[in-house]
Motif scaffolding. Structure first.
Motif, PDB file in Angstrom:
ATOM      1  N   PHE A 109      -5.423  10.542  -1.925  1.00 26.74           N
ATOM      2  CA  PHE A 109      -6.053  11.170  -0.760  1.00 26.74           C
ATOM      3  C   PHE A 109      -5.630  12.625  -0.693  1.00 26.74           C
ATOM      4  CE2 PHE A 109      -2.331  11.096   2.062  1.00 26.74           C
ATOM      5  CZ  PHE A 109      -1.602  10.002   1.603  1.00 26.74           C
ATOM      6  N   ASN A 110      -6.470  13.414  -0.085  1.00 29.45           N
ATOM      7  CA  ASN A 110      -6.186  14.841   0.136  1.00 29.45           C
ATOM      8  C   ASN A 110      -5.797  15.578  -1.142  1.00 29.45           C
ATOM      9  OD1 ASN A 110      -6.613  13.931   2.681  1.00 29.45           O
ATOM     10  ND2 ASN A 110      -4.500  14.077   3.346  1.00 29.45           N
ATOM     11  N   VAL A 121       1.638   7.566  10.282  1.00 27.27           N
ATOM     12  CA  VAL A 121       2.097   8.920  10.606  1.00 27.27           C
ATOM     13  C   VAL A 121       1.965   9.161  12.106  1.00 27.27           C
ATOM     14  CG1 VAL A 121       1.864  11.378  10.097  1.00 27.27           C
ATOM     15  CG2 VAL A 121       1.292   9.710   8.361  1.00 27.27           C
ATOM     16  N   PHE A 123     -10.915  -0.373   7.550  1.00 29.02           N
ATOM     17  CA  PHE A 123     -10.312  -0.543   6.222  1.00 29.02           C
ATOM     18  C   PHE A 123      -9.306  -1.689   6.259  1.00 29.02           C
ATOM     19  CE2 PHE A 123      -6.750   0.870   3.381  1.00 29.02           C
ATOM     20  CZ  PHE A 123      -7.424   0.785   2.172  1.00 29.02           C
ATOM     21  N   ASP A 126     -17.628   3.451   4.370  1.00 28.37           N
ATOM     22  CA  ASP A 126     -17.692   2.619   3.168  1.00 28.37           C
ATOM     23  C   ASP A 126     -17.048   1.246   3.395  1.00 28.37           C
ATOM     24  OD1 ASP A 126     -15.159   3.717   3.152  1.00 28.37           O
ATOM     25  OD2 ASP A 126     -15.162   4.261   1.039  1.00 28.37           O
ATOM     26  N   TYR A 133       0.849  -1.192   0.000  1.00 28.96           N
ATOM     27  CA  TYR A 133       0.000   0.000   0.000  1.00 28.96           C
ATOM     28  C   TYR A 133       0.885   1.241   0.000  1.00 28.96           C
ATOM     29  CZ  TYR A 133      -4.302   2.559   1.052  1.00 28.96           C
ATOM     30  OH  TYR A 133      -5.379   3.402   0.998  1.00 28.96           O
ATOM     31  N   HIS A 165      -7.616  12.182  10.720  1.00 27.50           N
ATOM     32  CA  HIS A 165      -6.172  12.075  10.474  1.00 27.50           C
ATOM     33  C   HIS A 165      -5.439  13.334  10.901  1.00 27.50           C
ATOM     34  CE1 HIS A 165      -5.532   8.186   8.682  1.00 27.50           C
ATOM     35  NE2 HIS A 165      -6.745   8.304   8.171  1.00 27.50           N
ATOM     36  N   TRP A 182     -10.985   9.368  -3.413  1.00 29.66           N
ATOM     37  CA  TRP A 182     -10.177   8.273  -2.864  1.00 29.66           C
ATOM     38  C   TRP A 182      -9.533   7.411  -3.934  1.00 29.66           C
ATOM     39  CZ3 TRP A 182      -9.173  10.019   1.570  1.00 29.66           C
ATOM     40  CH2 TRP A 182     -10.154  10.669   2.311  1.00 29.66           C
ATOM     41  N   TRP A 202       5.539  19.657   8.050  1.00 30.45           N
ATOM     42  CA  TRP A 202       5.806  18.325   8.614  1.00 30.45           C
ATOM     43  C   TRP A 202       7.284  17.955   8.513  1.00 30.45           C
ATOM     44  CZ3 TRP A 202       1.361  14.325   7.393  1.00 30.45           C
ATOM     45  CH2 TRP A 202       0.160  14.824   7.910  1.00 30.45           C
ATOM     46  N   TYR A 211     -14.647   8.624   8.066  1.00 32.44           N
ATOM     47  CA  TYR A 211     -14.609   8.005   9.400  1.00 32.44           C
ATOM     48  C   TYR A 211     -15.720   8.487  10.332  1.00 32.44           C
ATOM     49  CZ  TYR A 211      -9.766   6.719   8.224  1.00 32.44           C
ATOM     50  OH  TYR A 211      -8.642   6.214   7.641  1.00 32.44           O
TER      51      TYR A 211
HETATM   52  C1  LAN Z   1      -7.420   5.857   3.225  1.00 30.94           C
HETATM   53  C2  LAN Z   1      -7.511   4.501   2.720  1.00 30.94           C
HETATM   54  C3  LAN Z   1      -8.876   3.980   2.487  1.00 30.94           C
HETATM   55  C4  LAN Z   1      -9.857   5.073   2.140  1.00 30.94           C
HETATM   56  C5  LAN Z   1     -11.158   4.553   1.498  1.00 30.94           C
HETATM   57  C6  LAN Z   1     -11.854   3.482   2.318  1.00 30.94           C
HETATM   58  C7  LAN Z   1     -10.852   3.956   0.141  1.00 30.94           C
HETATM   59  C8  LAN Z   1     -12.076   5.746   1.305  1.00 30.94           C
HETATM   60  O1  LAN Z   1     -13.215   5.361   0.564  1.00 30.94           O
HETATM   61  C9  LAN Z   1     -12.336   6.467   2.597  1.00 30.94           C
HETATM   62  C10 LAN Z   1     -11.037   7.019   3.172  1.00 30.94           C
HETATM   63  C11 LAN Z   1      -9.947   5.956   3.395  1.00 30.94           C
HETATM   64  C12 LAN Z   1     -10.289   5.212   4.660  1.00 30.94           C
HETATM   65  C13 LAN Z   1      -8.565   6.562   3.592  1.00 30.94           C
HETATM   66  C14 LAN Z   1      -8.385   7.859   4.275  1.00 30.94           C
HETATM   67  C15 LAN Z   1      -6.985   8.483   4.256  1.00 30.94           C
HETATM   68  C16 LAN Z   1      -5.863   7.459   4.349  1.00 30.94           C
HETATM   69  C17 LAN Z   1      -5.991   6.707   5.662  1.00 30.94           C
HETATM   70  C18 LAN Z   1      -6.061   6.504   3.175  1.00 30.94           C
HETATM   71  C19 LAN Z   1      -6.005   7.147   1.811  1.00 30.94           C
HETATM   72  C20 LAN Z   1      -4.806   5.666   3.288  1.00 30.94           C
HETATM   73  C21 LAN Z   1      -3.706   6.653   3.745  1.00 30.94           C
HETATM   74  C22 LAN Z   1      -4.409   7.938   4.185  1.00 30.94           C
HETATM   75  C23 LAN Z   1      -3.739   8.574   5.391  1.00 30.94           C
HETATM   76  C24 LAN Z   1      -4.351   9.940   5.652  1.00 30.94           C
HETATM   77  C25 LAN Z   1      -2.240   8.679   5.153  1.00 30.94           C
HETATM   78  C26 LAN Z   1      -1.512   9.416   6.190  1.00 30.94           C
HETATM   79  C27 LAN Z   1      -1.388  10.835   5.811  1.00 30.94           C
HETATM   80  C28 LAN Z   1      -1.822  11.862   6.512  1.00 30.94           C
HETATM   81  C29 LAN Z   1      -2.090  13.122   5.820  1.00 30.94           C
HETATM   82  C30 LAN Z   1      -2.054  11.809   7.972  1.00 30.94           C
END
Ligand code: LAN
Length: 729
Positions: free
Chosen positions: A696-697, A341, A447, A458, A98, A233, A583, A193, A505
């Motif tokens: 993400f973001n 993180v 997840f 989800d 991942y 997060h 996402w 950061w 979340y």
């Molecule tokens: C994820 C991974 C899964 C993802 C899905 C389930 C696909 C989405 O539909 C909802 C959001 C979620 C749970 C999600 C949120 C943000 C995550 C956790 C990530 C993309 C994986 C990594 C990311 C996280 C924020 C990484 C760390 C970085 C920071 C900015 C704190």
């Protein structure tokens, strides 16, 4: 300022080799928790043979046989499953790399360094190999993520990682990376950061870090910007960061640290104006410039609050409360924490507070292993401790979509997958839920794993659908009794935003205006939860399926929920008929979901202008070869952008699934897309990795390597059930 450790020059440098023997790596799957092990001992190698999955993750030849050439889409699904089945792990899930983000590994390696955790030679070696493989082919730097251009964030941090794992500064890779870093302005131009991490190492002085005041955690809940309202997060990272910032703690000074002070900057270190460079940031890093409000607040904190107004009593109170919240996070996750993180930062907090050798530090260090991954390029850090529940749910739905769920050939695989989801359901709320601001989670799925324990609406929905679908298939056991299904539904019903849509979340707790306090610079839309079409659709479809089987359970609420959600999905449609994906990449992904939401209330191409415009959008992006090829740039720019490498199988599958959900009337474009996916299938049933899939973001990309199996097979399977007589050759 003060370093609490005795200064020391003797932290042992790891031994660095050219490479490890990839045939000695093993992935251990303990009820979904995955960790990598290197077997140095020949006897151990014999006792614990490499699995197909290990070989596949490592890019070694799996030796899996050539399969009969598919005549029909369903044959291609069967071939895909024949291959993918071999990758299923003993606990019933599919492990998964991942990677993608390039700022995660530094947090882990710096934490090892700061806590004096020895780095074994095989780990150091494979980290080096990974970073070498991922250095930008032209300038030798690193970006925010693997496909991005070089940034100060990526380059400064990963350069420091390489020095810590033992690279010599005169190595050509280092010289090149350093040159790029200096061209970008050096580490004084790093985002927040990075300045934070470099201060933890003692490479920067803490004055260069914009304030992270722990006192914010003392704000009463009604305050519109109180941290409990932030996206999970952000607040879980802000939490340990504020503790460490408050302590201005730096690890012991060593030769490497002293050398990094010379290597990472353009200016002579002794002359750097730390305070004056708090806001210096390289334009390529500055995706989301700080607002005037944040700049003013920072100025006030630095020049007025800290020197004149701040009282010791308040600071201590804040520190104690932050420390308590960190303990709750650690306890609720058995030290796995939300993501690597905050896991890395919480480890440092425990090291400062509880001391080296304490249980909290030792357990954290063990848990950091859960996010490490090894592939053919080397060792990296995953975005979470895995993708276990998520990928397993999708795999189950591949079979139900293809009408193969009753085929005894796949029964053992599905049995194991169901057992996995059974084991991974979260059975209780966090015991201190209200105190630490956690969302209800009883009956939910995370997840990744139950240990991590963060419900995402989800993830709950996809797992719930999969469980319901399988438990209603003759021959499958009723592992989850009705009450456990109801628990999941009760939790899902807490997720709706005022708009009718769902977030990730938690339902949204604060205003979008909070984005004015976004201090990270490198990400967009991070401060609060937003309306996501993907998440909303997952919940809508889960509730619709549930209602079919249990029409008498909270029927009115469910009906109302679905109605409001789909209305919200409609309102998220863009003028060109598409939806923006948060996402995964990007308009293609989200449009697939939106069309599915519409279908769940009976709206399709022929009777709904929303559905029709969504389909027309997708069709307008189909390429000559039948595929779709959206690029991650769409997410950043918010404009549909093609990937320079052409059609992608995962992208093609998403578009086809959307069109089929919408009952798109013309089969020809579908056939062309299906043919492309079939043509790209390898003789052994697998598909090869193409461009990165997730995001993400808005700015950071992340890989979903199992999507090239799950979504391709889903598209093929749906096509096969819809058009059973089509051969597509
Ligand atoms: C994820 C991974 C899964 C993802 C899905 C389930 C696909 C989405 O539909 C909802 C959001 C979620 C749970 C999600 C949120 C943000 C995550 C956790 C990530 C993309 C994986 C990594 C990311 C996280 C924020 C990484 C760390 C970085 C920071 C900015 C704190």
């Amino acid at each position: 300022r003060v370093s609490e450790d005795a200064p020391e020059t003797t932290v042992k440098r790891p031994r660095l080799e050219e490479k490890t023997d990839l045939r000695r790596w093993r992935m251990l799957d303990e009820k979904g928790r995955h960790t990598w092990h290197y077997l140095e001992d020949d006897k151990a190698v014999q006792k614990w043979p490499q699995s197909y999955a290990d070989k596949w993750y490592l890019g070694l030849d799996t030796g899996l046989p050539t399969l009969p050439k598919p005549q029909k889409p369903l044959d291609a699904v069967v071939n895909g499953l024949t291959f993918f089945e071999k990758l299923q792990l003993p606990s019933g899930q599919w492990g998964c790399e991942y990677g993608g983000p390039m700022f995660l590994l530094p947090g882990i390696v710096f934490t090892w360094y700061a806590t004096k955790t020895p780095i074994p030679w095989y780990v150091a070696t494979e980290i080096k190999n990974y970073l070498f493989a991922r250095a930008h082919p032209e300038d030798g730097g690193w970006g925010l993520h693997i496909e991005g251009e070089s940034t100060v964030f990526g380059t400064a941090l990963n350069y420091a990682v390489l020095r810590i794992v033992g690279l010599d500064p005169e190595h050509p890779v280092m010289v090149k990376a350093r040159g790029t870093l200096h061209k970008l302005g050096g580490a004084t131009y790093a985002p927040h950061w990075a300045k934070f991490w470099l201060s933890v190492l003692g490479v920067c002085k803490w004055d260069i870090v914009n304030p992270v005041p722990p006192e914010l955690w003392l704000l009463p809940d009604w305050v519109p910007f109180a941290p409990w309202r932030w996206w999970i997060h952000m607040r879980q990272v802000f939490l340990p960061m504020s503790y460490i910032y408050e302590k201005k703690w730096s690890c012991g000074e060593t030769d490497i640290i002293r050398a990094l002070r010379q290597e990472l900057f353009v200016e002579p270190w002794e002359k750097i104006d730390w305070l004056g460079n708090r806001n210096s940031i390289c334009p390529v890093d500055n995706y989301h410039p700080k607002s005037w409000l944040l700049n003013t607040a920072n100025w006030f904190l630095v020049h007025i609050w800290n020197p004149y107004l701040r009282t010791k009593g308040l600071a201590q109170k804040a520190e104690a409360w932050v420390s308590k919240l960190i303990d709750m996070e650690d306890e609720n996750t058995d030290f796995a924490d939300l993501a690597p993180v905050n896991a890395a930062m919480n480890t440092i907090v425990c090291y400062i507070r509880d001391g080296p050798g304490s249980y909290s530090v030792r357990r954290h260090i063990e848990r950091l292993e859960d996010s490490m991954w090894v592939n053919g390029e080397g060792m990296l850090c995953n975005g979470t401790n895995g993708v276990q529940c998520w990928d397993t749910s999708f795999l189950i739905q591949v079979l139900t979509d293809a009408g193969l769920e009753q085929d005894p050939r796949w029964k053992p695989m599905l049995d194991k997958a169901l057992i996995f989801l059974d084991n991974q359901q979260i059975r209780e709320n966090c015991k201190d839920q209200d105190i630490c601001y956690r969302q209800q989670r009883k009956g939910a799925w995370a997840f990744s794993t139950r240990d991590q324990g963060y419900a995402v609406c989800d993830c709950v929905s996809e797992a719930l659908k999969s469980v319901i679908l399988l438990q209603h298939t003759p021959g499958f056991p009723q592992l989850l009794e009705d009450q456990r299904i109801f628990d999941a539904v009760d939790t899902l019903l807490t997720y709706q935003n005022k708009s009718g849509a769902c977030s990730s979340y938690e339902p949204t707790r604060g205003s979008e205006l909070l984005e004015m306090l976004n201090a990270a610079e490198v990400f967009g839309k991070i401060m609060v939860e937003y309306d996501y079409v993907e998440c909303t659709t997952a919940v809508v479809t889960a509730l619709s399926l549930f209602q079919k089987h249990w029409p008498d359970y909270r029927p009115k609420e469910i009906e109302a929920f679905i109605g409001r959600s789909v209305k919200a999905v409609k309102s998220l449609q863009q003028p060109d008929g598409s939806w923006y994906g948060n996402w995964a990449i990007c308009y293609t992904y989200a449009t697939m979901f939106a069309l599915e939401s519409l279908k769940s209330i009976g709206e399709t191409y022929s009777n709904s202008s929303y559905s029709k415009r969504g389909c027309d959008f997708l069709i307008s992006k189909q390429r000559e070869d039948g595929g779709w090829s959206e690029s991650y740039r769409s997410c950043e720019r918010m404009i549909y952008t093609e990937h320079p490498t052409g059609s992608q199988v995962v992208m093609t599958a998403w578009a086809l699934i959307g069109l089929m959900k919408a009952d798109y009337p013309d089969i020809e474009p579908l056939k062309k897309g299906i043919k492309l996916i079939m043509d790209r299938q390898q003789p052994n049933g697998e598909w090869k990795q193409e461009a990165i899939e997730g995001v993400f973001n808005k700015s950071c990309m992340i890989s979903y390597p199992n999507y090239k199996f799950t979504f391709t097979m889903k598209a093929l399977g749906m096509f096969a059930t819809k058009y059973p007589n089509e051969t597509v050759v």
